[in-house]
Design a protein around this motif. Structure first.
Motif, short mmCIF file in Angstrom:
data_model
loop_
_atom_site.label_atom_id
_atom_site.label_comp_id
_atom_site.label_asym_id
_atom_site.label_seq_id
_atom_site.Cartn_x
_atom_site.Cartn_y
_atom_site.Cartn_z
N TRP A 1 12.45 -12.54 3.85
CA TRP A 1 12.36 -11.35 4.32
C TRP A 1 11.85 -10.43 3.13
N CYS A 2 10.82 -9.59 3.42
CA CYS A 2 10.39 -8.86 2.11
C CYS A 2 9.91 -7.40 2.63
N LEU A 3 9.94 -6.50 1.93
CA LEU A 3 9.26 -4.89 2.06
C LEU A 3 8.08 -5.13 2.14
N CYS A 4 6.94 -5.74 1.73
CA CYS A 4 5.74 -5.68 1.24
C CYS A 4 5.48 -7.11 1.05
N ARG A 5 4.14 -7.37 1.82
CA ARG A 5 3.57 -8.64 1.82
C ARG A 5 2.07 -8.47 1.45
N LEU B 1 0.87 -1.10 -0.22
CA LEU B 1 0.02 0.14 -0.04
C LEU B 1 0.89 1.16 0.02
N PRO B 2 0.39 2.51 -0.41
CA PRO B 2 1.05 3.57 -0.23
C PRO B 2 1.45 4.07 1.30
N PRO B 3 2.51 4.61 1.36
CA PRO B 3 3.33 4.79 0.61
C PRO B 3 4.51 4.17 -0.07
N LEU B 4 4.70 2.86 0.78
CA LEU B 4 5.71 2.01 0.21
C LEU B 4 5.66 1.43 -1.00
N SER B 5 4.35 1.17 -1.34
CA SER B 5 4.16 0.64 -2.82
C SER B 5 4.61 1.87 -4.07
N ARG B 6 4.21 3.13 -3.74
CA ARG B 6 4.75 4.00 -4.63
C ARG B 6 6.29 4.16 -4.98
N LEU B 7 6.90 4.36 -3.43
CA LEU B 7 8.25 4.20 -3.58
C LEU B 7 9.13 3.01 -3.93
#
Length: 213
Positions: free
Chosen positions: A207-211, A57-63
């Protein structure tokens, strides 16, 4: 506010979308206080623990989109620090084992050439340094070009990745952490985790940034 060299400021970090209670095994929503959800009790994934920072989700998805597709590789350190903080939190809560070695999800050589880098390798490199772990960026090989995962159904994703990875590295009795940017269906992480287990790995953490929840 985010600064590639310093990370997300504390105020913005507190505004990241809060994660619901998650299953420590698959990383999907679960009842509070349970280590393994009903899904994992019936059909556990091939890895043993999953660590994530946020939903996709934003903001991480956009970055993350800028990081992968616009060449904003300076975001590497910020993203890696967020993963490290999430891992340290799980280590405090449930005694998560420090891995012996870090590996990254590989790109096929043509896609890596087109992008100019492997985003998962950029995340794994500082994590291995900070944790004083061995890092084997070339231990995993993508043996063939596959269709883009986000365009496929769950069953198609599994078929798409079957026998798409190989290794000649000896992981015997070693605890491994697999670093990737996003885990969606878990097909990529699952296929690689099976490969690592067949190569002798004692355990596999993802290990991941987004799940994607």
């Amino acid at each position: 506010m985010s600064s590639p060299g310093r990370g997300i400021c504390s105020a913005c970090q507190r505004r990241l979308p809060p994660l619901p209670p998650l299953c420590y095994r698959c990383g999907l929503p679960a009842a509070p206080g349970t280590e393994a959800c009903g899904r994992c009790l019936l059909n556990p994934p091939p890895w043993h623990r999953l660590v994530c920072v946020s939903d996709y989700l934003p903001p991480l998805s956009r970055l993350l989109h800028k990081f992968k597709f616009s060449g904003c590789t300076a975001l590497q350190v910020m993203f890696a620090r967020l993963i490290l903080l999430s891992w340290l939190q799980q280590r405090r809560v449930c005694g998560l084992r420090k891995p012996d070695i870090l590996v990254c999800s590989p790109l096929y050589k043509q896609r890596r050439w087109q992008r100019g880098f492997n985003q998962s390798a950029l995340l794994a490199q500082p994590l291995a340094y900070w944790l004083s772990c061995e890092y084997a960026p070339e231990a995993l090989i993508r043996t063939r070009k596959t269709a883009l995962q986000h365009r496929l159904s769950i069953q198609q994703r599994k078929r798409n990745l079957r026998h798409a990875f190989a290794t000649e590295f000896d992981f015997s009795e070693r605890h491994v952490a697999l670093v990737d940017d996003v885990v969606t269906s878990g097909s990529t992480a699952g296929e690689i985790s099976l490969l690592l287990t067949r190569a002798g790995a004692a355990s596999v953490q993802v290990w991941c940034l987004c799940r994607t929840l």
